[in-house]
Design an enzyme around this catalytic site. Structure first.
Site, PDB file in Angstrom:
ATOM      1  N   CYS A 152       0.839  -1.209   0.000  1.00  0.00           N
ATOM      2  CA  CYS A 152       0.000   0.000   0.000  1.00  0.00           C
ATOM      3  C   CYS A 152       0.871   1.256   0.000  1.00  0.00           C
ATOM      4  O   CYS A 152       0.572   2.240  -0.691  1.00  0.00           O
ATOM      5  CB  CYS A 152      -0.898   0.024   1.224  1.00  0.00           C
ATOM      6  SG  CYS A 152      -1.842  -1.464   1.548  1.00  0.00           S
ATOM      7  N   CYS A 185      -8.549  -2.998  -3.482  1.00  0.00           N
ATOM      8  CA  CYS A 185      -7.117  -2.772  -3.671  1.00  0.00           C
ATOM      9  C   CYS A 185      -6.352  -4.087  -3.666  1.00  0.00           C
ATOM     10  O   CYS A 185      -5.424  -4.286  -4.457  1.00  0.00           O
ATOM     11  CB  CYS A 185      -6.568  -1.851  -2.580  1.00  0.00           C
ATOM     12  SG  CYS A 185      -6.920  -0.099  -2.848  1.00  0.00           S
TER      13      CYS A 185
END
Length: 258
Positions: free
Chosen positions: A174, A219
């Site tokens: 991330c 994601c």
């Protein structure tokens, strides 16, 4: 005395671990700042913000009696505009009975099962999103204010580790996008800093409201990693770290994004 010193040192260690490698406070920007004029206008006007449909529905659910005990949320908590002010800004919060942090959605479902004797609402169901949006709306304009309590440290550490851990077939973390490359473009869209200030959020892509966990799962799929189940401890820990990472920023719920 030793207990007091230990608690202070634990809190300081918690803060130091969380701060390392973060975007400096002066450079933190909401996803709103990266939006075009049209989407900003949609979010700013409650009569044009489609997320407000869920907020209004949540307001009706707030006063509706349900479960074996025939109680409404309002029977215990009264007017949400007062009792729920600031609640979303403090979640995920530590739940002593469960021995770990819980998200706002989990807190709502715990109230249903424990207090109302009603079945838990399904993740991403319209009712759960509506109640969450109604509660979150009461914190709009308030700063995210997670308290650095010592029991939260292992969970905050786990969320931070997940944020920086490479995973999936693309072997991405991330942090590589949202810390290192924010402001640049990916597939024509600006990469935001991943501050969860507007959830539940209305995304034009979804044509509906969605939770932060839905976005996190998206994601994970995007980097070709196996997504965790809704409500999984790993997702709650990551939520906790993201909220801590955005501490001091303003709650915008329900926000609007592309």
């Amino acid at each position: 005395m030793r207990t007091t010193v230990g608690a202070v040192l634990g809190a300081l260690a918690l803060a130091a671990a969380a701060v390392a490698g973060e975007i400096p406070t002066a450079e933190r920007r909401s996803g709103y700042d990266f939006m075009g004029r049209e989407i900003r206008a949609m979010q700013d006007d409650d009569t044009a913000n489609p997320g407000m449909l869920w907020v209004l529905e949540g307001g009706a659910l707030w006063t509706r009696k349900t479960g074996a005990d025939g109680k409404a949320c309002a029977d215990c908590h009264g007017d949400a505009r007062t009792s729920m002010k600031g609640v979303a800004a403090r979640h995920p919060a530590f739940d002593a009975a469960r021995g770990r942090p819980v998200s706002l959605e989990q807190r709502i479902n715990a109230c249903r099962t424990d207090r109302q004797q009603a079945p838990a609402l399904a993740w991403e169901s319209r009712e759960l999103l509506a109640l969450t949006a109604h509660v979150a709306r009461q914190s709009r304009g308030l700063p995210i204010a997670l308290a650095p309590a010592a029991p939260m440290q292992p969970f905050l550490d786990a969320g931070r580790a997940a944020f920086h851990r490479r995973q999936g077939q693309l072997n991405l973390a991330c942090s590589q996008c949202h810390d290192d490359l924010w402001g640049r473009k990916l597939a024509g869209n600006v990469i935001p800093q991943a501050h969860p200030t507007g959830y539940p959020i209305y995304r034009l892509e979804w044509q509906g409201l969605g939770s932060l966990q839905r976005r996190l799962r998206n994601c994970l799929v995007g980097i070709r990693a196996e997504p965790y189940a809704y409500g999984a401890p790993e997702l709650v820990d990551l939520e906790l770290y993201l909220m801590w990472r955005a501490r001091g920023m303003t709650i915008e719920a329900p926000a609007v994004r592309p």
